[in-house]
Design a protein around this motif. Structure first.
Motif, PDB file in Angstrom:
ATOM      1  N   ILE A   1       0.726  -1.148   0.022  1.00 18.97           N
ATOM      2  CA  ILE A   1       0.054  -0.223   0.062  1.00 18.97           C
ATOM      3  C   ILE A   1       0.896   1.107   0.179  1.00 18.97           C
TER       4      ILE A   1
ATOM      5  N   LEU B   1      -2.427   3.850  -4.875  1.00 17.76           N
ATOM      6  CA  LEU B   1      -3.521   3.315  -4.211  1.00 17.76           C
ATOM      7  C   LEU B   1      -3.298   3.949  -2.536  1.00 17.76           C
TER       8      LEU B   1
ATOM      9  N   LEU C   1      -6.410   5.972  -0.329  1.00 17.17           N
ATOM     10  CA  LEU C   1      -6.440   5.696   0.659  1.00 17.17           C
ATOM     11  C   LEU C   1      -6.504   6.561   1.842  1.00 17.17           C
TER      12      LEU C   1
ATOM     13  N   THR D   1      -5.269  -4.276  -6.669  1.00 18.79           N
ATOM     14  CA  THR D   1      -4.342  -5.412  -5.558  1.00 18.79           C
ATOM     15  C   THR D   1      -4.443  -6.934  -6.229  1.00 18.79           C
TER      16      THR D   1
ATOM     17  N   VAL E   1      -6.853  -1.641   4.823  1.00 24.36           N
ATOM     18  CA  VAL E   1      -7.598  -0.567   4.282  1.00 24.36           C
ATOM     19  C   VAL E   1      -8.796   0.108   5.211  1.00 24.36           C
TER      20      VAL E   1
ATOM     21  N   ILE F   1      -9.028   0.462  -5.354  1.00 28.53           N
ATOM     22  CA  ILE F   1      -8.118  -0.270  -4.564  1.00 28.53           C
ATOM     23  C   ILE F   1      -8.116  -1.842  -4.934  1.00 28.53           C
TER      24      ILE F   1
END
Length: 410
Positions: A215, A222, A226, A346, A358, A342
């Protein structure tokens, strides 16, 4: 046509299982808390058990994410629903015990732990059960189910508790969880077994480190998304959560019943975002979703306006409810875009732990924001509109920052 359909068998069964589990969990927990209120007559015990039971959800979600990547997600959901049903049956034998307060607290903590493990398995399953072009709508449905469970669960729990004995509610819940487990047993979720990194504790630590590295370092885009979601909750959603009861009950001097109705607009706005995502996805994407943050801030202006003037309380109340609904609708749409981005960024093998990390970071932004606004509302109790204007300023600023970050995403 069948291959391009969103509501294919596996995803449909996943949603049905989620509906039963989330509603059952919410109804059961609220009924148990009401039972404690009846038995003890203590509002402190009622509130304390509710608060304590939420702690495991925040603390254990990352571990639930690791589990979702290490174990077949279908098996996780099936096992957790079976365990929940068995917990209900065990508790059924103890109703009337002298230690009922401690037993209820224990059951609610167990239910919270189960929920912290269940949700990462569901969220990480969605991207592998639907095609990429349906992912936004699929996440919209998941968001709607969560919001409906949070909104209607306590209402249904209160109604059932008013008409039925607690034993009957527990029995119904147990049967429902068994049915959910059976349905989930027919879901086919792609799964690739991963090698363990030594001891279980070492594996968990390595997986969480891997998620945090992915992350924060491997995917900076990303990480920025977040942070934007967390900042929105910190400065916007927290203001609504703290401000709404204070404004309606203290500033406007209205009843708790009217506050309860206004509170429902929070969930209705989130549900509306889930319904709307399919329509707005035709014109918007993650790249220009910043417009919904800007719009959410601007839609707070009517609240600041009515608070700065001497307007009849019921007129102000109606304006505040409408404004709250539209704000949550707009910001909710951005959140679904962010969640989908997201997920698409991933790898499948990391979906569980990344989604859980997250969610934990986003959840942690709430108590910080609520503490901030709690102080502000105490300090500026005679000028509440200033706090709303502050939230508007920050939200609009976040909108422009979001525009700068997102338009250049690949």
């Amino acid at each position: 046509m069948k291959e391009n359909s969103l509501l294919k068998k596996d995803f449909t069964l996943l949603i049905i299982g989620q509906i039963i589990s989330l509603f059952g969990n919410s109804i059961l927990r609220f009924s148990l808390s009401l039972y404690i209120l009846d038995v003890t007559g203590s509002a402190g015990a009622f509130a304390g058990i509710l608060a304590v039971s939420m702690i495991p959800t925040i603390l254990l979600s990352p571990f639930g994410g690791v589990l979702a990547d290490r174990v077949n997600r279908r098996n996780i959901m099936v096992c957790l629903d079976v365990i929940t049903a068995l917990v209900c049956l065990l508790f059924l034998t103890q109703i009337g015990s002298n230690q009922i307060v401690f037993l209820v607290a224990g059951v609610m903590i167990v239910l919270s732990i189960i929920q912290s493990m269940y949700q990462p398995a569901v969220q990480s399953s969605v991207p592998v059960l639907v095609e990429r072009n349906h992912l936004l709508q699929a996440n919209g449905i998941v968001v709607q189910v969560n919001a409906l469970a949070s909104f209607l669960g306590p209402i249904l729990g209160g109604m059932l508790y008013g008409f039925l004995e607690l034993k009957v509610i527990v029995i119904i819940s147990s049967v429902a969880f068994f049915i959910s487990a059976v349905l989930e047993g027919f879901i086919r979720i792609p799964f690739t077994k991963q090698a363990l990194s030594g001891k279980v504790i070492n594996t968990v630590a390595m997986d969480l480190k891997q998620a945090l590295t992915f992350i924060s370092r491997d995917n900076p885009a990303l990480f920025k998304v977040l942070l934007l979601v967390a900042a929105t909750n910190l400065f916007f959603s927290s203001m609504i959560m703290i401000g709404l009861p204070y404004i309606i009950k203290v500033q406007l001097g209205l009843s708790s019943q009217l506050y309860g109705i206004a509170e429902s607009f929070l969930a209705i706005g989130t549900i509306g975002a889930g319904f709307s995502i399919g329509l707005v996805a035709k014109k918007y994407s993650i790249h220009n979703s910043y417009i919904f943050i800007l719009l959410g801030g601007i839609l707070l202006l009517p609240i600041a306006f009515v608070l700065s003037l001497q307007i009849q309380p019921m007129v102000a109340y109606v304006i505040i409810c409408i404004s709250t609904f539209l704000c949550l609708l707009s910001v909710g749409i951005f959140t679904i875009f962010a969640q989908t981005f997201i997920q698409t960024e991933t790898p499948n093998a990391m979906l569980g732990k990344v989604s859980a990390v997250v969610s934990t970071i986003v959840m942690c932004s709430y108590p910080i924001g609520q503490s901030l606004y709690g102080v502000l509302f105490d300090l500026l109790s005679d000028h509440i509109y200033v706090i709303v204007l502050f939230a508007i300023f920050v939200e609009v600023l976040l909108g422009f920052v979001t525009k700068r970050y997102l338009v250049d995403l690949k």
